[in-house]
Scaffold this motif. Structure first.
Motif, mmCIF file in Angstrom:
data_model
loop_
_atom_site.group_PDB
_atom_site.id
_atom_site.type_symbol
_atom_site.label_atom_id
_atom_site.label_comp_id
_atom_site.label_asym_id
_atom_site.label_seq_id
_atom_site.Cartn_x
_atom_site.Cartn_y
_atom_site.Cartn_z
ATOM 1 N N ALA A 200 51.795 -24.237 82.190
ATOM 2 C CA ALA A 200 50.595 -23.763 81.493
ATOM 3 C C ALA A 200 49.721 -22.945 82.440
ATOM 4 O O ALA A 200 49.549 -23.293 83.610
ATOM 5 C CB ALA A 200 49.810 -24.952 80.958
ATOM 6 N N GLY A 201 49.196 -21.865 81.925
ATOM 7 C CA GLY A 201 48.278 -21.022 82.684
ATOM 8 C C GLY A 201 47.072 -20.655 81.851
ATOM 9 O O GLY A 201 47.146 -20.616 80.621
ATOM 10 N N THR A 202 45.959 -20.417 82.521
ATOM 11 C CA THR A 202 44.719 -20.054 81.837
ATOM 12 C C THR A 202 44.067 -18.878 82.538
ATOM 13 O O THR A 202 44.047 -18.801 83.766
ATOM 14 C CB THR A 202 43.746 -21.243 81.812
ATOM 15 N N LEU A 203 43.539 -17.954 81.737
ATOM 16 C CA LEU A 203 42.685 -16.889 82.232
ATOM 17 C C LEU A 203 41.318 -17.042 81.589
ATOM 18 O O LEU A 203 41.210 -17.183 80.371
ATOM 19 C CB LEU A 203 43.240 -15.503 81.881
ATOM 20 N N LEU A 204 40.293 -17.029 82.403
ATOM 21 C CA LEU A 204 38.934 -16.908 81.904
ATOM 22 C C LEU A 204 38.607 -15.432 81.837
ATOM 23 O O LEU A 204 38.796 -14.700 82.811
ATOM 24 C CB LEU A 204 37.946 -17.620 82.836
ATOM 25 N N THR A 205 38.158 -14.965 80.693
ATOM 26 C CA THR A 205 37.748 -13.570 80.590
ATOM 27 C C THR A 205 36.309 -13.441 81.080
ATOM 28 O O THR A 205 35.470 -14.313 80.832
ATOM 29 C CB THR A 205 37.879 -13.066 79.152
ATOM 30 N N LEU A 206 36.041 -12.365 81.802
ATOM 31 C CA LEU A 206 34.758 -12.154 82.460
ATOM 32 C C LEU A 206 34.082 -10.910 81.903
ATOM 33 O O LEU A 206 34.766 -9.969 81.458
ATOM 34 C CB LEU A 206 34.956 -11.996 83.971
ATOM 35 N N ASP A 207 32.760 -10.900 81.938
ATOM 36 C CA ASP A 207 32.039 -9.761 81.372
ATOM 37 C C ASP A 207 32.145 -8.499 82.219
ATOM 38 O O ASP A 207 31.837 -7.405 81.752
ATOM 39 C CB ASP A 207 30.571 -10.113 81.127
ATOM 40 N N PRO A 240 58.328 -30.904 80.492
ATOM 41 C CA PRO A 240 59.710 -30.597 80.095
ATOM 42 C C PRO A 240 59.829 -29.942 78.735
ATOM 43 O O PRO A 240 60.895 -29.418 78.382
ATOM 44 C CB PRO A 240 60.386 -31.972 80.104
ATOM 45 N N THR A 241 58.776 -29.973 77.943
ATOM 46 C CA THR A 241 58.792 -29.358 76.624
ATOM 47 C C THR A 241 57.503 -28.573 76.421
ATOM 48 O O THR A 241 56.510 -28.773 77.132
ATOM 49 C CB THR A 241 58.912 -30.412 75.504
ATOM 50 N N TRP A 242 57.530 -27.697 75.433
ATOM 51 C CA TRP A 242 56.328 -26.909 75.126
ATOM 52 C C TRP A 242 55.245 -27.799 74.528
ATOM 53 O O TRP A 242 55.513 -28.660 73.692
ATOM 54 C CB TRP A 242 56.668 -25.790 74.136
ATOM 55 N N GLN A 243 54.014 -27.610 74.982
ATOM 56 C CA GLN A 243 52.858 -28.304 74.427
ATOM 57 C C GLN A 243 51.737 -27.305 74.221
ATOM 58 O O GLN A 243 51.648 -26.301 74.930
ATOM 59 C CB GLN A 243 52.386 -29.422 75.360
ATOM 60 N N GLU A 244 50.876 -27.596 73.266
ATOM 61 C CA GLU A 244 49.725 -26.731 73.026
ATOM 62 C C GLU A 244 48.894 -26.631 74.304
ATOM 63 O O GLU A 244 48.498 -27.641 74.877
ATOM 64 C CB GLU A 244 48.871 -27.310 71.900
ATOM 65 N N PRO A 245 48.631 -25.415 74.809
ATOM 66 C CA PRO A 245 47.877 -25.288 76.054
ATOM 67 C C PRO A 245 46.420 -25.702 75.882
ATOM 68 O O PRO A 245 45.787 -25.401 74.868
ATOM 69 C CB PRO A 245 47.998 -23.805 76.405
ATOM 70 N N THR A 246 45.898 -26.409 76.891
ATOM 71 C CA THR A 246 44.506 -26.830 76.905
ATOM 72 C C THR A 246 43.907 -26.496 78.262
ATOM 73 O O THR A 246 44.617 -26.071 79.186
ATOM 74 C CB THR A 246 44.371 -28.340 76.642
ATOM 75 N N LEU A 247 42.617 -26.692 78.394
ATOM 76 C CA LEU A 247 41.945 -26.496 79.674
ATOM 77 C C LEU A 247 41.004 -27.675 79.907
ATOM 78 O O LEU A 247 39.836 -27.635 79.537
ATOM 79 C CB LEU A 247 41.157 -25.182 79.703
ATOM 80 N N PRO A 248 41.493 -28.763 80.533
ATOM 81 C CA PRO A 248 40.616 -29.899 80.825
ATOM 82 C C PRO A 248 39.476 -29.500 81.743
ATOM 83 O O PRO A 248 39.573 -28.521 82.499
ATOM 84 C CB PRO A 248 41.567 -30.898 81.520
ATOM 85 N N ALA A 249 38.392 -30.276 81.691
ATOM 86 C CA ALA A 249 37.214 -29.958 82.507
ATOM 87 C C ALA A 249 37.562 -29.896 83.990
ATOM 88 O O ALA A 249 37.059 -29.026 84.721
ATOM 89 C CB ALA A 249 36.120 -30.997 82.251
#
Length: 322
Positions: A200-207, A240-249
């Motif tokens: 899983a990867g996350t990008l925060l979009t910036l202004d 090992p399997t696909w899961q809905e991506p999340t972003l914990p605190a």
């Protein structure tokens, strides 16, 4: 010759593009759900990880991706991108030595000292590697451009079964072809109940962009379309399997701290979040059941995906014609 492609991400779109260039009639089945290839700002960086590994195909892949951007723009597509280079700051002499050992002579590069750093880079980095051929691009625009210019028929739907010559859709007709290339990625692999390594990867979009060119070590900062920017990384524990991506605190705090370590983020505002799952474990070529496959590109999708797609598409056309 009719070639069926499952998946419309960078692998599937590039296979469609090159198969069509070779004279095939192409149909792409794409569910359009959670496409990791639609990353807002994909890093084109041939020097990978925190040890500076360089894939033996990276330079050829990088050149081909940039050539495709130019071809798509010549065909009328706008592909937001920046080819101004990538900056890889390193934390110590030992890491610099690792990077230096792995750099191929053919890769243009330059080592910078703090006096040469861009003003936005955070203090404390003793060295930084500048890779002029690197950069960033808009993943969704790139994939859409490849599909459009290929002239492929795009069928929106979910493939629930397939073999070497057909696709069965969840809703709709069964499609027939002379060859099938599976490029389903992480979501498709999950739907097929395949075991794999999902990251899983996350990008925060910036202004606004925090740096004028992409900066990467552990996480990355890069410009994106519209004069904005991103802060991103692939950092969650693999599953090992696909899961809905999340972003914990805790992950959000980690990502922001990594961004602060790279550059001065004061005054930069977070405007949103993009998360996706990448499938690791590259498979490229015809499988024992006769289905062709290109998947498991992980974070190298835009670096190696088009190059490998060109090889796979060429093999499909040659071997199917015989």
């Amino acid at each position: 010759m009719r070639v069926l492609v499952v998946g419309g991400g960078v692998a599937g779109a590039a296979v469609a593009y090159f198969a069509a260039q070779g004279g095939a009639q192409v149909t792409v089945v794409d569910a359009g759900i959670h496409a990791a290839s639609h990353v807002p700002s994909a890093l084109l960086n041939p020097v990978r990880g925190q040890s500076g590994q360089v894939d033996g195909r990276a330079l050829e892949g990088l050149a081909l991706t940039w050539a495709l951007v130019r071809e798509l723009e010549a065909a009328g597509w706008s592909i937001p991108h920046g080819q101004e280079g990538v900056l890889r700051p390193v934390p110590d002499e030992r890491t610099r030595a690792k990077f230096a050992r792995n750099l191929p002579p053919a890769l243009p590069h330059r080592w910078l000292t703090p006096g040469d750093f861009p003003a936005s880079l955070s203090p404390g980095w003793p060295h930084a590697l500048l890779i002029p051929a690197g950069g960033w691009l808009d993943g969704a625009a790139f994939c859409a451009g490849l599909l459009d210019v290929s002239g492929a028929e795009v069928v929106r739907g979910r493939a629930v079964a397939w073999d070497a010559h057909s696709i069965t859709l969840e809703e709709g007709p069964r499609l027939q072809g002379d060859a099938l290339v599976w490029c389903g990625g992480a979501v498709g692999s999950g739907w097929a109940s395949e075991a794999g390594t999902h990251r899983a990867g996350t990008l925060l979009t910036l202004d606004r962009p925090a740096t004028a060119l992409p900066v990467s070590f552990g996480a990355y900062l890069a410009p994106r379309a519209g004069g904005t920017g991103v802060l991103g990384a692939t950092f969650e524990v693999p599953t090992p399997t696909w899961q809905e991506p999340t972003l914990p605190a805790a992950s959000l705090r980690w990502l922001l701290n990594r961004g602060d370590a790279l550059a001065d983020l004061r005054g930069v505002r977070v405007t949103g979040r993009w998360s996706g799952i990448r499938l690791s474990g590259l498979v490229a070529g015809r499988q024992p059941d006769g289905v062709w496959r290109l998947s498991g590109l992980s974070s190298k999708g835009f670096l190696l995906g088009p190059l490998l797609a060109r090889h796979v598409a060429g093999d499909v056309l040659r071997e199917t014609a015989t």
